[in-house]
Write a protein that holds these residues in place. Structure first.
Motif, PDB file in Angstrom:
ATOM      1  N   HIS A   1       0.841  -1.207   0.000  1.00 17.79           N
ATOM      2  CA  HIS A   1       0.000   0.000   0.000  1.00 17.79           C
ATOM      3  C   HIS A   1       0.876   1.258   0.000  1.00 17.79           C
ATOM      4  CE1 HIS A   1      -3.561   2.418   0.794  1.00 17.79           C
ATOM      5  NE2 HIS A   1      -2.895   3.056   1.739  1.00 17.79           N
ATOM      6  N   VAL A   2       0.332   2.350  -0.558  1.00 20.23           N
ATOM      7  CA  VAL A   2       1.003   3.660  -0.494  1.00 20.23           C
ATOM      8  C   VAL A   2       0.028   4.660   0.121  1.00 20.23           C
ATOM      9  CG1 VAL A   2       2.175   5.496  -1.768  1.00 20.23           C
ATOM     10  CG2 VAL A   2       2.297   3.144  -2.598  1.00 20.23           C
ATOM     11  N   TRP A   3       0.465   5.301   1.219  1.00 18.67           N
ATOM     12  CA  TRP A   3      -0.327   6.379   1.806  1.00 18.67           C
ATOM     13  C   TRP A   3       0.120   7.686   1.148  1.00 18.67           C
ATOM     14  CZ3 TRP A   3       1.544   2.578   5.328  1.00 18.67           C
ATOM     15  CH2 TRP A   3       0.554   1.872   6.041  1.00 18.67           C
ATOM     16  N   THR A   4      -0.781   8.361   0.454  1.00 16.57           N
ATOM     17  CA  THR A   4      -0.430   9.626  -0.189  1.00 16.57           C
ATOM     18  C   THR A   4      -1.281  10.748   0.380  1.00 16.57           C
ATOM     19  OG1 THR A   4      -2.000   9.151  -1.957  1.00 16.57           O
ATOM     20  CG2 THR A   4       0.296   8.578  -2.377  1.00 16.57           C
ATOM     21  N   GLY A   5      -0.716  11.922   0.459  1.00 20.96           N
ATOM     22  CA  GLY A   5      -1.438  13.053   1.040  1.00 20.96           C
ATOM     23  C   GLY A   5      -0.500  14.186   1.393  1.00 20.96           C
ATOM     24  N   HIS A   6       0.716  13.841   1.774  1.00 25.68           N
ATOM     25  CA  HIS A   6       1.724  14.875   2.028  1.00 25.68           C
ATOM     26  C   HIS A   6       2.217  15.410   0.677  1.00 25.68           C
ATOM     27  CE1 HIS A   6       2.019  14.700   6.338  1.00 25.68           C
ATOM     28  NE2 HIS A   6       2.242  13.394   6.336  1.00 25.68           N
ATOM     29  N   THR A   7       2.370  16.737   0.591  1.00 21.39           N
ATOM     30  CA  THR A   7       2.784  17.341  -0.682  1.00 21.39           C
ATOM     31  C   THR A   7       4.297  17.554  -0.760  1.00 21.39           C
ATOM     32  OG1 THR A   7       2.344  19.520   0.255  1.00 21.39           O
ATOM     33  CG2 THR A   7       0.578  18.509  -1.023  1.00 21.39           C
ATOM     34  N   LYS A   8       4.990  17.360   0.372  1.00 15.81           N
ATOM     35  CA  LYS A   8       6.465  17.441   0.380  1.00 15.81           C
ATOM     36  C   LYS A   8       7.009  16.245   1.147  1.00 15.81           C
ATOM     37  CE  LYS A   8       6.843  22.472  -0.052  1.00 15.81           C
ATOM     38  NZ  LYS A   8       7.246  23.719   0.623  1.00 15.81           N
ATOM     39  N   GLY A   9       8.327  16.191   1.289  1.00 17.75           N
ATOM     40  CA  GLY A   9       8.972  15.043   1.927  1.00 17.75           C
ATOM     41  C   GLY A   9       8.458  14.751   3.331  1.00 17.75           C
ATOM     42  N   VAL A  10       8.395  13.463   3.673  1.00 21.28           N
ATOM     43  CA  VAL A  10       7.998  13.038   5.022  1.00 21.28           C
ATOM     44  C   VAL A  10       9.262  12.948   5.872  1.00 21.28           C
ATOM     45  CG1 VAL A  10       6.855  11.222   6.371  1.00 21.28           C
ATOM     46  CG2 VAL A  10       6.028  11.778   4.080  1.00 21.28           C
ATOM     47  N   SER A  11       9.228  13.574   7.063  1.00 26.54           N
ATOM     48  CA  SER A  11      10.419  13.625   7.929  1.00 26.54           C
ATOM     49  C   SER A  11      10.491  12.462   8.901  1.00 26.54           C
ATOM     50  CB  SER A  11      10.446  14.913   8.753  1.00 26.54           C
ATOM     51  OG  SER A  11       9.873  15.978   8.079  1.00 26.54           O
ATOM     52  N   ALA A  12       9.331  12.046   9.445  1.00 22.81           N
ATOM     53  CA  ALA A  12       9.329  10.982  10.459  1.00 22.81           C
ATOM     54  C   ALA A  12       7.970  10.293  10.493  1.00 22.81           C
ATOM     55  CB  ALA A  12       9.650  11.571  11.834  1.00 22.81           C
ATOM     56  N   ILE A  13       7.986   9.009  10.883  1.00 22.37           N
ATOM     57  CA  ILE A  13       6.742   8.258  11.101  1.00 22.37           C
ATOM     58  C   ILE A  13       6.830   7.562  12.460  1.00 22.37           C
ATOM     59  CG2 ILE A  13       5.922   7.883   8.736  1.00 22.37           C
ATOM     60  CD1 ILE A  13       7.518   5.260   8.655  1.00 22.37           C
ATOM     61  N   ARG A  14       5.697   7.471  13.153  1.00 25.53           N
ATOM     62  CA  ARG A  14       5.638   6.810  14.463  1.00 25.53           C
ATOM     63  C   ARG A  14       4.363   5.985  14.536  1.00 25.53           C
ATOM     64  NH1 ARG A  14      10.337   8.020  14.643  1.00 25.53           N
ATOM     65  NH2 ARG A  14      11.157   9.956  15.494  1.00 25.53           N
ATOM     66  N   LEU A  15       4.484   4.753  15.016  1.00 27.19           N
ATOM     67  CA  LEU A  15       3.306   3.897  15.189  1.00 27.19           C
ATOM     68  C   LEU A  15       2.673   4.151  16.551  1.00 27.19           C
ATOM     69  CD1 LEU A  15       4.732   0.661  13.597  1.00 27.19           C
ATOM     70  CD2 LEU A  15       2.601   1.754  12.885  1.00 27.19           C
ATOM     71  N   PHE A  16       1.348   3.991  16.615  1.00 26.16           N
ATOM     72  CA  PHE A  16       0.601   4.161  17.859  1.00 26.16           C
ATOM     73  C   PHE A  16       1.117   3.162  18.896  1.00 26.16           C
ATOM     74  CE2 PHE A  16      -3.112   3.984  20.645  1.00 26.16           C
ATOM     75  CZ  PHE A  16      -3.552   5.303  20.642  1.00 26.16           C
ATOM     76  N   PRO A  17       1.293   3.592  20.166  1.00 29.18           N
ATOM     77  CA  PRO A  17       1.859   2.681  21.180  1.00 29.18           C
ATOM     78  C   PRO A  17       1.030   1.402  21.351  1.00 29.18           C
ATOM     79  CG  PRO A  17       1.672   4.929  22.034  1.00 29.18           C
ATOM     80  CD  PRO A  17       0.970   4.915  20.715  1.00 29.18           C
ATOM     81  N   VAL A  18       1.711   0.308  21.594  1.00 29.46           N
ATOM     82  CA  VAL A  18       1.170  -1.032  21.866  1.00 29.46           C
ATOM     83  C   VAL A  18       0.437  -1.618  20.652  1.00 29.46           C
ATOM     84  CG1 VAL A  18      -0.189  -2.513  23.409  1.00 29.46           C
ATOM     85  CG2 VAL A  18       0.954  -0.482  24.329  1.00 29.46           C
ATOM     86  N   SER A  19      -0.714  -1.050  20.261  1.00 28.66           N
ATOM     87  CA  SER A  19      -1.531  -1.661  19.205  1.00 28.66           C
ATOM     88  C   SER A  19      -0.969  -1.438  17.803  1.00 28.66           C
ATOM     89  CB  SER A  19      -2.951  -1.104  19.254  1.00 28.66           C
ATOM     90  OG  SER A  19      -2.928   0.298  19.035  1.00 28.66           O
ATOM     91  N   ALA A  20      -0.331  -0.295  17.573  1.00 27.74           N
ATOM     92  CA  ALA A  20       0.237   0.054  16.260  1.00 27.74           C
ATOM     93  C   ALA A  20      -0.804   0.001  15.137  1.00 27.74           C
ATOM     94  CB  ALA A  20       1.434  -0.849  15.927  1.00 27.74           C
ATOM     95  N   HIS A  21      -2.065   0.323  15.473  1.00 27.19           N
ATOM     96  CA  HIS A  21      -3.128   0.309  14.451  1.00 27.19           C
ATOM     97  C   HIS A  21      -3.230   1.652  13.728  1.00 27.19           C
ATOM     98  CE1 HIS A  21      -5.120   2.350  17.704  1.00 27.19           C
ATOM     99  NE2 HIS A  21      -6.192   2.592  16.963  1.00 27.19           N
ATOM    100  N   LEU A  22      -2.521   2.651  14.238  1.00 26.60           N
ATOM    101  CA  LEU A  22      -2.488   3.971  13.604  1.00 26.60           C
ATOM    102  C   LEU A  22      -1.047   4.399  13.386  1.00 26.60           C
ATOM    103  CD1 LEU A  22      -5.196   5.769  15.798  1.00 26.60           C
ATOM    104  CD2 LEU A  22      -5.486   5.074  13.417  1.00 26.60           C
TER     105      LEU A  22
END
Length: 302
Positions: A20-41
């Protein structure tokens, strides 16, 4: 898969294809973090000044966009429960957000640029956080007070000395180990392993160095991961949940996967058109890795 469980997958496997590709940012992405424990977000911050919260499962839609910074956002960090998160941006502000409502709860500045931000990991100290600033200082900020404590030393998230100051208990981090060798290069990204035993440091001489994170904080000379090009970029390293693999992006936009035991570079995937700045292995999945790049895309691999 039980997302509430603390159990680690028994055996992890190499991701092979793009899912899958998540698109929506119009410039470079600096960082990503998963939701604690469940990581569903998944939380992402970008050079387009926006922060976005994405679904990792189901439709994988963008659940919310957080707008409030006037310049590129450099880092984000959830608290232990995921109810709030912090952001650090080039507009010189640190902001505290409510994950559910999208409201900005508080903002802090000492007129320097914050490069990275982290909540205190202890359950009873979730009102404290630290940020690494452009003047080479680390500031500790209490959530509910306007005062800012400044430290010139590196901070180990688990080491504290309690000091009484006019009957208010304050937690003063103490620099307990300082490592500097002539051969050492700058290390702009560091990750703690899932078992809490190791720190993986991205070194600017195109190596990932491993330091023991318990008791004696020293370099493990048997674990050095090479074969990728990162010079000049703070590419975030991660581990598979079962500690079988080490993953990292690189300057060429590739996702690199090494075997933890042998340090052999197993697999390289062309993930992004520009720098692949971060790679996260999903803590509940056997072969799902999320990458983000300066091409503005976030991708899921399996």
């Amino acid at each position: 898969i039980n997302l509430r469980s603390a159990d680690v997958p028994e055996k992890c496997y190499l991701p092979k294809k793009q899912l899958h590709v998540w698109t929506g940012h119009t410039k470079g992405v600096s960082a990503i973090r998963l939701f604690p424990v469940s990581a569903h977000l998944l939380l992402s911050c970008s050079m387009d000044c926006k922060i976005k919260l994405w679904e990792v499962y189901n439709d994988r839609r963008c659940a919310r966009t957080f707008i409030g910074h006037s310049k590129a956002v450099r880092d984000v960090c959830f608290n232990n429960t995921g109810t709030q998160f912090l952001s650090a941006a080039y507009d010189r502000y640190l902001k505290l957000w409510d994950s559910e409502t999208g409201q900005c709860i508080a903002r802090f500045t000492n007129r320097k640029v914050p490069y990275c931000v982290k909540f205190n990991p202890d359950e009873d100290k979730q009102s404290l956080f630290v940020a690494g600033m452009s003047d080479k200082k680390i500031v500790q900020v209490p959530n509910r007070e306007p005062s800012v404590s400044v430290y010139r030393a590196a901070w180990n998230l688990r080491t504290f000395v309690s000091q009484s100051d006019s009957s208010i208990q304050r937690d003063i981090p103490v620099d307990f180990k300082y490592i500097a060798e002539p051969s050492m290069h700058s290390m702009p990204a560091v990750t703690l392993s899932p078992n809490g035993k190791w720190l993986a440091c991205q070194s600017m001489d195109n190596q990932i160095l491993i330091f023991g994170a318990q008791n004696r904080f020293r370099l493990n000379k048997k674990k050095i991961f090479k074969g990728h090009m990162v010079a000049g970029y703070a590419c975030q390293v991660d581990f598979s949940p079962d500690m079988s693999y080490v993953v990292s992006g690189d300057a060429d936009g590739k996702l690199n996967i090494w075997d933890w035991k042998t340090t052999k570079l197993y697999h390289r995937i062309k993930a992004h058109d520009k720098v692949c700045i971060s790679a996260l292995w999903h803590p509940h999945e056997t072969s799902k890795v999320i990458t983000c790049g300066w091409d503005g895309q976030i991708k899921l691999w399996d």
